[in-house]
Design an enzyme around this catalytic site. Structure first.
Site, PDB file in Angstrom:
ATOM      1  N   CYS A   1       4.648  -9.538   2.735  1.00  0.00           N
ATOM      2  CA  CYS A   1       4.524 -10.523   1.471  1.00  0.00           C
ATOM      3  C   CYS A   1       3.180 -10.229   0.638  1.00  0.00           C
ATOM      4  CB  CYS A   1       4.812 -11.958   2.032  1.00  0.00           C
ATOM      5  SG  CYS A   1       5.881 -11.980   3.161  1.00  0.00           S
TER       6      CYS A   1
ATOM      7  N   CYS B   1       2.672  -9.069  -2.683  1.00  0.00           N
ATOM      8  CA  CYS B   1       3.272  -9.765  -4.017  1.00  0.00           C
ATOM      9  C   CYS B   1       2.399 -11.224  -4.085  1.00  0.00           C
ATOM     10  CB  CYS B   1       4.765 -10.354  -3.711  1.00  0.00           C
ATOM     11  SG  CYS B   1       5.793  -8.978  -4.611  1.00  0.00           S
ATOM     12  N   HIS B   2       2.116 -11.959  -3.129  1.00  0.00           N
ATOM     13  CA  HIS B   2       1.778 -13.319  -2.990  1.00  0.00           C
ATOM     14  C   HIS B   2       0.181 -13.484  -2.978  1.00  0.00           C
ATOM     15  CE1 HIS B   2       5.808 -14.975  -3.677  1.00  0.00           C
ATOM     16  NE2 HIS B   2       6.025 -14.082  -2.639  1.00  0.00           N
TER      17      HIS B   2
ATOM     18  N   MET C   1      13.023 -12.505  -5.240  1.00  0.00           N
ATOM     19  CA  MET C   1      12.509 -12.610  -3.995  1.00  0.00           C
ATOM     20  C   MET C   1      13.615 -11.944  -3.097  1.00  0.00           C
ATOM     21  SD  MET C   1      10.808 -14.217  -1.444  1.00  0.00           S
ATOM     22  CE  MET C   1      10.881 -14.723   0.086  1.00  0.00           C
TER      23      MET C   1
ATOM     24  N   HIS D   1      -2.488  -2.752 -13.933  1.00  0.00           N
ATOM     25  CA  HIS D   1      -2.010  -1.794 -12.770  1.00  0.00           C
ATOM     26  C   HIS D   1      -2.255  -0.515 -12.956  1.00  0.00           C
ATOM     27  CE1 HIS D   1      -0.047  -0.903  -9.115  1.00  0.00           C
ATOM     28  NE2 HIS D   1       0.781   0.048  -9.811  1.00  0.00           N
TER      29      HIS D   1
ATOM     30  N   HIS E   1       5.469   1.045 -15.459  1.00  0.00           N
ATOM     31  CA  HIS E   1       5.081   1.787 -14.471  1.00  0.00           C
ATOM     32  C   HIS E   1       4.824   3.410 -15.005  1.00  0.00           C
ATOM     33  CE1 HIS E   1       4.092   3.438 -10.235  1.00  0.00           C
ATOM     34  NE2 HIS E   1       3.739   2.022 -10.138  1.00  0.00           N
TER      35      HIS E   1
END
Length: 570
Positions: free
Chosen positions: A74, A77-78, A115, A354, A396
């Site tokens: 997790c 992402c978070h 999610m 990124h 990307h």
């Protein structure tokens, strides 16, 4: 199981997501979540537990398991602190309000907008999901900082500079050596691009993210997700480590100085945790300067405690490093002429910066702000933002790909995680001014889930992978376009089939050219306990040339040719 088929729970999830809008990234996708949510390089054991009385009852063993699962699945992402990164915040004022049962449903079934369905996919058991729902209602454990003291303690010079070779002691064509990431083994393989033989397997940090070369082409720098850097001397009879350091607990990027007069002198690494970058001696990795990236976001001017450092490139125009700060959306031009009086130019761009690379002139840096669906263009000569270009879902590029378009002249291309678009952007403001810094054409590839796109100045082929595409027909293949006839679409080459590996996921990832530009290497990335391979294709004929198999090639992913990395050829 499809979440939309589970009507009762789907309604609960829909109510949760509609009312909060903060538990997932609305513009995301399952592909994006799989990519961003990859295992963290951070050891969960180093984070101090905070089991508060305000959260549901948990044993220490349950809390430790929840912490481990969060870091592995997790945090990408978070964020480590759960304050939101490319995913939305999961702080306790949000999770406690939503409640235990709603959190369990959300973790179990996910959402169609990004999610993952951790329960119905079988990744987490019902017991683990219950633990995670309780864990998220407690304050997040705090990872330790990592400063000069910790870096110095981790720093090792295995072979001092004075004891290293004064001349090259091997017969390898160093310019055509490949550094191949063996992701799950915590190693790289050095492979002779001429003979196709393995030179050495070298222990590194966990899941090497990138290999970069010194300007001279002698030294190879690799950085793992666990923020360990290995410095490898390619002049040794058998190239191997000469120095190592840990610059944090989790990291992704390393680069070396390339400006005239500073060749090989400095190295820089950017960390995910702590959020900072470190400038080091290029020959020994001795840490010289640490700079935090915590600060305000470019859009809302709110403080962000965890702005991670993503791509770093060395400028060819000034003695500077170009540093992407992911969550705040700022691009830093870090001048290394005087480290004691460090000069940093801050360029506001867009959040969630990124990866990216140079245009063909090495003046303009094009970089993806992936969750903002934008490409930022930096003029490294004038030190300013040249353009901010809208693109489609989740670009990307890796380093991207430069080529001459038959109609629009010089372009730079990026593929995407979220769709099948291959976006071409004009890069010539002198001879093709009308097309400069605009999307001139969109090609369509095999589908979303692409990580890398590649061509070469001597080639007329454009190669696009799709390793995260849900279809094995695409994830195990490569798409190749004829640059002179882009309107004819792409040909699919069955790279994994050519490898003949037997069972496994066999994702085909990251095309990389040899020095001559006449062959392309692909990784067939299989499971850790299954057989993987490297597949080499003749660039002109598009026919299979060689398959490299060896039991030591465990989960090969990224490949970096020395010549192409030194000279930023892509």
């Amino acid at each position: 199981m499809d979440t939309r088929k589970v009507i009762g729970t789907a309604l609960a999830v829909a109510a949760l997501t509609a009312s909060s809008g903060v538990l997932y990234a609305k513009s995301g996708s399952h592909t994006e979540s799989r990519y961003e949510g990859g295992p963290s390089g951070m050891d969960a054991a180093v984070a101090k537990n905070i089991i508060t009385s305000d959260g549901p009852k948990m044993t220490e063993a349950e809390f430790n398991l929840g912490k481990k699962i969060f870091f592995e699945r997790c945090a990408g992402c978070h964020g480590v602190l759960r304050k939101g990164a490319t995913g939305k915040p999961l702080t306790t004022e949000i999770t406690r309000q939503r409640g235990h049962e709603a959190l369990k449903a959300f973790i179990t079934y996910g959402s169609p907008t990004g999610m993952p369905n951790w329960g119905t996919s079988g990744d987490l058991s019902k017991e683990e999901i219950d633990i995670m729902a309780r864990y998220l209602q407690h304050e997040p454990p705090m990872p330790p900082e990592w400063g000069m003291k910790e870096m110095k303690e981790s720093w090792q010079v295995l072979i001092p500079v004075k004891d290293r070779p004064k001349k090259k002691l091997n017969n390898y064509n160093i310019a055509n050596i490949f550094s191949v990431t063996l992701r799950d083994a915590g190693q790289i393989a050095l492979i002779d691009g001429d003979s196709k033989e393995i030179i050495n397997i070298i222990d590194t940090g966990y899941a090497v993210h990138i290999s970069r070369m010194s300007s001279s082409g002698r030294y190879l720098y690799v950085i793992g997700r666990d923020a360990k850097i290995n410095l490898i001397d390619l002049w040794m009879k058998e190239p191997d480590n000469v120095a190592t350091i840990k610059v944090g607990l989790e990291a992704r990027s390393v680069e070396t100085s390339k400006y005239k007069g500073y060749e090989d002198r400095y190295a820089i690494a950017g960390s995910y945790w702590p959020p900072q970058y470190t400038i080091m001696d290029g020959f020994t990795l001795e840490p010289k300067k640490i700079v935090s990236t915590r600060g305000m976001t470019v859009d809302t001017n709110e403080y962000h405690p965890e702005p991670r450092v993503a791509a770093i490139l060395a400028s060819h125009e000034h003695p500077e490093f170009i540093v992407n700060v992911k969550e705040t959306g700022k691009i830093l031009l870090v001048n290394y002429e005087d480290l004691d009086n460090l000069s940093v130019t801050t360029i506001p761009a867009a959040r969630f910066l990124h990866d990216g690379g140079w245009d063909s002139t090495h003046r303009y840096f094009l970089t993806a702000a992936n969750k903002s669906n934008k490409i930022a263009v930096i003029d490294s000569k004038e030190r300013k933002l040249e353009a901010l270009i809208d693109v489609t879902e989740i670009p990307h590029p890796g380093r991207g790909a430069n080529f001459i378009h038959p109609k629009f002249g010089p372009v730079w291309a990026t593929s995407a995680l979220g769709n099948d678009n291959i976006t071409l952007i004009g890069t010539d403001p002198k001879k093709h001014k009308k097309q400069a810094w605009k999307v001139v054409e969109i090609l369509h590839g095999m589908g979303g889930g692409s990580l890398f796109i590649k061509t070469h100045p001597k080639s007329t082929n454009l190669w696009v992978d799709a390793p995260l595409n849900p279809s094995t027909d695409f994830s195990q293949s490569i798409a190749v376009f004829d640059i002179k006839h882009l309107d004819k679409g792409f040909e699919i080459l069955p790279i994994a089939k050519w490898a003949n590996l037997g069972k496994g996921v066999k994702r085909v990832v990251q095309p990389e050219y040899n020095k001559a530009g006449d062959e392309v290497w692909f990784s067939v990335w299989n499971g850790k306990t299954e057989e993987s391979a490297l597949v080499i294709v003749d660039d002109k004929t598009r026919k299979l040339k060689k398959v490299i198999k060896d039991k030591r090639l465990v989960t090969p992913t990224g490949k970096f040719n020395v010549h192409n990395t030194v000279y930023d050829v892509y």
